[in-house]
Motif scaffolding. Sequence first.
Motif, PDB file in Angstrom:
ATOM      1  N   THR A  78       0.835  -1.213   0.000  1.00 32.93           N
ATOM      2  CA  THR A  78       0.000   0.000   0.000  1.00 32.93           C
ATOM      3  C   THR A  78       0.866   1.257   0.000  1.00 32.93           C
ATOM      4  OG1 THR A  78      -1.797  -1.141   1.140  1.00 32.93           O
ATOM      5  CG2 THR A  78      -1.783   1.259   1.253  1.00 32.93           C
ATOM      6  N   ALA A  79       1.912   1.273   0.856  1.00 31.35           N
ATOM      7  CA  ALA A  79       2.798   2.434   0.913  1.00 31.35           C
ATOM      8  C   ALA A  79       3.497   2.658  -0.419  1.00 31.35           C
ATOM      9  CB  ALA A  79       3.821   2.242   2.030  1.00 31.35           C
ATOM     10  N   GLN A  80       3.905   1.568  -1.082  1.00 26.29           N
ATOM     11  CA  GLN A  80       4.593   1.707  -2.358  1.00 26.29           C
ATOM     12  C   GLN A  80       3.647   2.191  -3.455  1.00 26.29           C
ATOM     13  OE1 GLN A  80       7.765   1.622  -2.865  1.00 26.29           O
ATOM     14  NE2 GLN A  80       7.560   2.027  -5.062  1.00 26.29           N
ATOM     15  N   ILE A  81       2.396   1.731  -3.438  1.00 26.89           N
ATOM     16  CA  ILE A  81       1.399   2.231  -4.402  1.00 26.89           C
ATOM     17  C   ILE A  81       1.235   3.735  -4.241  1.00 26.89           C
ATOM     18  CG2 ILE A  81      -1.056   2.213  -4.979  1.00 26.89           C
ATOM     19  CD1 ILE A  81      -1.038  -0.806  -4.287  1.00 26.89           C
ATOM     20  N   ASN A  82       1.075   4.180  -2.996  1.00 22.72           N
ATOM     21  CA  ASN A  82       0.907   5.617  -2.739  1.00 22.72           C
ATOM     22  C   ASN A  82       2.104   6.413  -3.246  1.00 22.72           C
ATOM     23  OD1 ASN A  82      -1.530   5.041  -1.518  1.00 22.72           O
ATOM     24  ND2 ASN A  82      -0.747   5.190   0.573  1.00 22.72           N
ATOM     25  N   ALA A  83       3.312   5.898  -2.967  1.00 20.09           N
ATOM     26  CA  ALA A  83       4.517   6.618  -3.376  1.00 20.09           C
ATOM     27  C   ALA A  83       4.712   6.574  -4.885  1.00 20.09           C
ATOM     28  CB  ALA A  83       5.727   6.014  -2.655  1.00 20.09           C
ATOM     29  N   GLN A  84       4.510   5.401  -5.482  1.00 21.18           N
ATOM     30  CA  GLN A  84       4.796   5.228  -6.908  1.00 21.18           C
ATOM     31  C   GLN A  84       3.834   6.007  -7.791  1.00 21.18           C
ATOM     32  OE1 GLN A  84       5.935   1.230  -8.022  1.00 21.18           O
ATOM     33  NE2 GLN A  84       4.736   1.325  -9.906  1.00 21.18           N
ATOM     34  N   PHE A  85       2.573   6.104  -7.371  1.00 17.93           N
ATOM     35  CA  PHE A  85       1.576   6.782  -8.204  1.00 17.93           C
ATOM     36  C   PHE A  85       1.194   8.163  -7.684  1.00 17.93           C
ATOM     37  CE2 PHE A  85       0.945   2.226  -9.042  1.00 17.93           C
ATOM     38  CZ  PHE A  85       1.086   2.221 -10.422  1.00 17.93           C
ATOM     39  N   GLY A  86       1.833   8.597  -6.588  1.00 16.53           N
ATOM     40  CA  GLY A  86       1.617   9.951  -6.102  1.00 16.53           C
ATOM     41  C   GLY A  86       0.228  10.199  -5.546  1.00 16.53           C
ATOM     42  N   VAL A  87      -0.310   9.238  -4.805  1.00 18.25           N
ATOM     43  CA  VAL A  87      -1.632   9.380  -4.201  1.00 18.25           C
ATOM     44  C   VAL A  87      -1.504   9.196  -2.697  1.00 18.25           C
ATOM     45  CG1 VAL A  87      -2.862   8.600  -6.255  1.00 18.25           C
ATOM     46  CG2 VAL A  87      -2.161   6.924  -4.526  1.00 18.25           C
ATOM     47  N   SER A  88      -2.541   9.577  -1.967  1.00 22.45           N
ATOM     48  CA  SER A  88      -2.531   9.393  -0.526  1.00 22.45           C
ATOM     49  C   SER A  88      -3.241   8.118  -0.093  1.00 22.45           C
ATOM     50  CB  SER A  88      -3.183  10.602   0.167  1.00 22.45           C
ATOM     51  OG  SER A  88      -4.529  10.732  -0.242  1.00 22.45           O
ATOM     52  N   ASN A  89      -3.953   7.472  -1.026  1.00 22.48           N
ATOM     53  CA  ASN A  89      -4.677   6.246  -0.721  1.00 22.48           C
ATOM     54  C   ASN A  89      -4.950   5.532  -2.048  1.00 22.48           C
ATOM     55  OD1 ASN A  89      -6.961   4.391  -0.136  1.00 22.48           O
ATOM     56  ND2 ASN A  89      -6.961   5.392   1.869  1.00 22.48           N
ATOM     57  N   PRO A  90      -4.788   4.218  -2.108  1.00 20.13           N
ATOM     58  CA  PRO A  90      -5.023   3.519  -3.384  1.00 20.13           C
ATOM     59  C   PRO A  90      -6.426   3.698  -3.949  1.00 20.13           C
ATOM     60  CG  PRO A  90      -3.787   2.106  -1.897  1.00 20.13           C
ATOM     61  CD  PRO A  90      -4.210   3.313  -1.089  1.00 20.13           C
ATOM     62  N   THR A  91      -7.413   4.004  -3.114  1.00 20.84           N
ATOM     63  CA  THR A  91      -8.774   4.172  -3.617  1.00 20.84           C
ATOM     64  C   THR A  91      -8.932   5.418  -4.476  1.00 20.84           C
ATOM     65  OG1 THR A  91      -9.404   5.223  -1.523  1.00 20.84           O
ATOM     66  CG2 THR A  91      -9.821   2.871  -1.740  1.00 20.84           C
ATOM     67  N   GLU A  92      -7.910   6.266  -4.518  1.00 20.75           N
ATOM     68  CA  GLU A  92      -7.944   7.382  -5.466  1.00 20.75           C
ATOM     69  C   GLU A  92      -7.746   6.875  -6.900  1.00 20.75           C
ATOM     70  OE1 GLU A  92      -5.335  10.631  -4.460  1.00 20.75           O
ATOM     71  OE2 GLU A  92      -5.562  10.229  -2.315  1.00 20.75           O
ATOM     72  N   ILE A  93      -7.196   5.676  -7.043  1.00 28.87           N
ATOM     73  CA  ILE A  93      -6.895   5.115  -8.362  1.00 28.87           C
ATOM     74  C   ILE A  93      -7.997   4.175  -8.824  1.00 28.87           C
ATOM     75  CG2 ILE A  93      -5.246   3.712  -9.662  1.00 28.87           C
ATOM     76  CD1 ILE A  93      -3.077   4.682  -7.712  1.00 28.87           C
ATOM     77  N   ALA A  94      -8.479   3.308  -7.921  1.00 28.15           N
ATOM     78  CA  ALA A  94      -9.512   2.329  -8.273  1.00 28.15           C
ATOM     79  C   ALA A  94     -10.366   2.048  -7.047  1.00 28.15           C
ATOM     80  CB  ALA A  94      -8.884   1.042  -8.795  1.00 28.15           C
ATOM     81  N   ASP A  95     -11.559   1.545  -7.289  1.00 29.45           N
ATOM     82  CA  ASP A  95     -12.489   1.271  -6.194  1.00 29.45           C
ATOM     83  C   ASP A  95     -12.030   0.102  -5.333  1.00 29.45           C
ATOM     84  OD1 ASP A  95     -14.374   3.251  -7.014  1.00 29.45           O
ATOM     85  OD2 ASP A  95     -15.092   1.886  -8.575  1.00 29.45           O
ATOM     86  N   TYR A  96     -11.495  -0.952  -5.964  1.00 22.66           N
ATOM     87  CA  TYR A  96     -11.121  -2.165  -5.252  1.00 22.66           C
ATOM     88  C   TYR A  96      -9.755  -2.643  -5.729  1.00 22.66           C
ATOM     89  CZ  TYR A  96     -16.050  -2.047  -4.077  1.00 22.66           C
ATOM     90  OH  TYR A  96     -17.283  -1.627  -3.638  1.00 22.66           O
TER      91      TYR A  96
END
Length: 602
Positions: free
Chosen positions: A256-274
């Motif tokens: 989860t931390a790497q997703i946030n850092a790699q895609f520049g978001v604060s939470n993966p749900t900003e990218i997809a619902d699930y």
Amino acid sequence: RSYCTAAIAAMVMAAAPSSPFAAAASTDATEKNLRGEAASANKHQPQNRVLQEEEEFIFLEADIQYEDGVTAASRKLQGNSGNNPNRPEHTMNVQDIHGMIYEIEAGSGDTAGASSGATVTLPDNAYMNDKGKINLGGGTLNKKEKKEKRDLQEDDSSTELRRHLATLGTKTVVAVRVIANGAAYNRADEAGLSDDVFGTNGDAFNLKTGYEQCSHGQLTINPGGSDYGINNGVTTITVDTAASSGNDEAMRNAVTAQINAQFGVSNPTEIADYWMYCLPPNVMNGIAYAFINSWQSVYSNEWCNYPSAQIHEVGHNFGYGHSNEGSQDYGDQSGMMGYSYSQDEGPVMCFNAAKTWQTGWMNNGKQVNMNIGGSGATDNCLITDITGQADYVAVDTTQIILVKMNRPASSTDLYLMYNKKTGVNSGTVEGGNTVMIVEAGGEGTSYSESNLKAKLGAGASQTFTNYLGDGRDLVITVQSITNGKASVKIEFGGLCTTNPPTPAPTPAPVPPTSPPTSNPTNPPVSKYVCTKWEPAGSTICAEGALADNKCSSEGVNSGCGNGGKVCWWNSQCEAGPPSPPTPTPPPPPPPTPTPPTPTPPP
């Protein structure tokens, strides 16, 4: 310091500086609780953590599944058999604002007042132990009071949760191939995983097609993340976390931390619902788990590719509980919330009656809510044909597919469906072509495990004694199963019994009329549809197009294009309503009799 807690702290600090969990500035042996206060000496906490005052969390319950062996059919996902503390069936957790999810140490405090998805704060003396789990210090999770204005994440009311997580409309999903320190998810490359989850290269049965078929087009699952450069809903994430047994909590938070850092978001749900996290083999103690009313599901290697596991775990995200039978968890094998199977293309089936009611897919005139004991026309007596869910026809307003027998004073009710084994339900493992009755709580609208109560064939009946607690029984009888439908009689307190009708008076004789002139009946026509499974003949006639030599061979790809669909036809469809018969004029009225001529007196 343990590697687990140190790694989490480092990753959270790097990816999310404002995360509520942050390493304390002091590096000495002084212990701190989550609010930065001195902790008692008996709490061994080598990693200091500070929680921002009144920080809000989302309380989440997880359902964990285990592989207990091999069956004649296939391997199954099964729950904790017995009270093995190393194999918990459920865990309690909290999620911070960045999507980090931390397990609450069992027995460390009171979580009973919170439901999965609720917004909470931790008790003042809560702390993180040396295993990276939260100890509530004997305190109680505090539910946040509702605000005048809030976003959905802050709202813990069941109504808002259902609106947010309803299984209608379009949802996006991203699957993650996880590469860790020493091992990696190795079942498929990105293209192969995308095909197994979304059917992007022709896979017939998967998460996407399963939900779209069972919802009859009311729920669409699409690959997510395209705006962030994620192709076909799959990405690969590399983390520096040990791929050791039982380290899945640290690994998924690192992901989860790497997703946030790699895609520049604060939470993966900003990218997809699930999100589906596909971990390397042998990291999890179980096979798969998911957080209820949430966004994340987690799989052990190849289980990320099996459609029944995908549909089951994302079902937990949607708020569905397990389907049980008697004392056997997952024992109701009629639908996807029971056992799951290590099969790439099956079993092709949907959900039991209680879960189907919860989905809302039949809430368009195809379900009946009997308010048992009420005064409505069908509250205490319903005699009707039940159509199998596979024969759903949106435009057929006469279909009844689902019945709820509501107890007005209880949230636990009975639900009934005809489990017809065909089409989208052709692989149902248990109770095929029987009427199945299950019991579930939550009024059929929120999380609850269900329990299978009866499987009834033609001529069978089931009595639920003292159904409302007033001494009256509920009796369900399957009168017949013919023409693809089940005729059922649901009777409470004997209220289907009626007095015999009063004979009508014998009508006066009517002069005979000539028979109407018959018109020729239009001959039947052939229609066809393109689907992956054989539909009912009535469905082909209702929804198909005229064949016109477009469908030359049944059951093969003939005139159906790409996508794995094949052609099914019915040569006995009505061409249209026949012309109305020529009306026959009514007979002329009888002649008025001539009165006799009076005889003159003598």
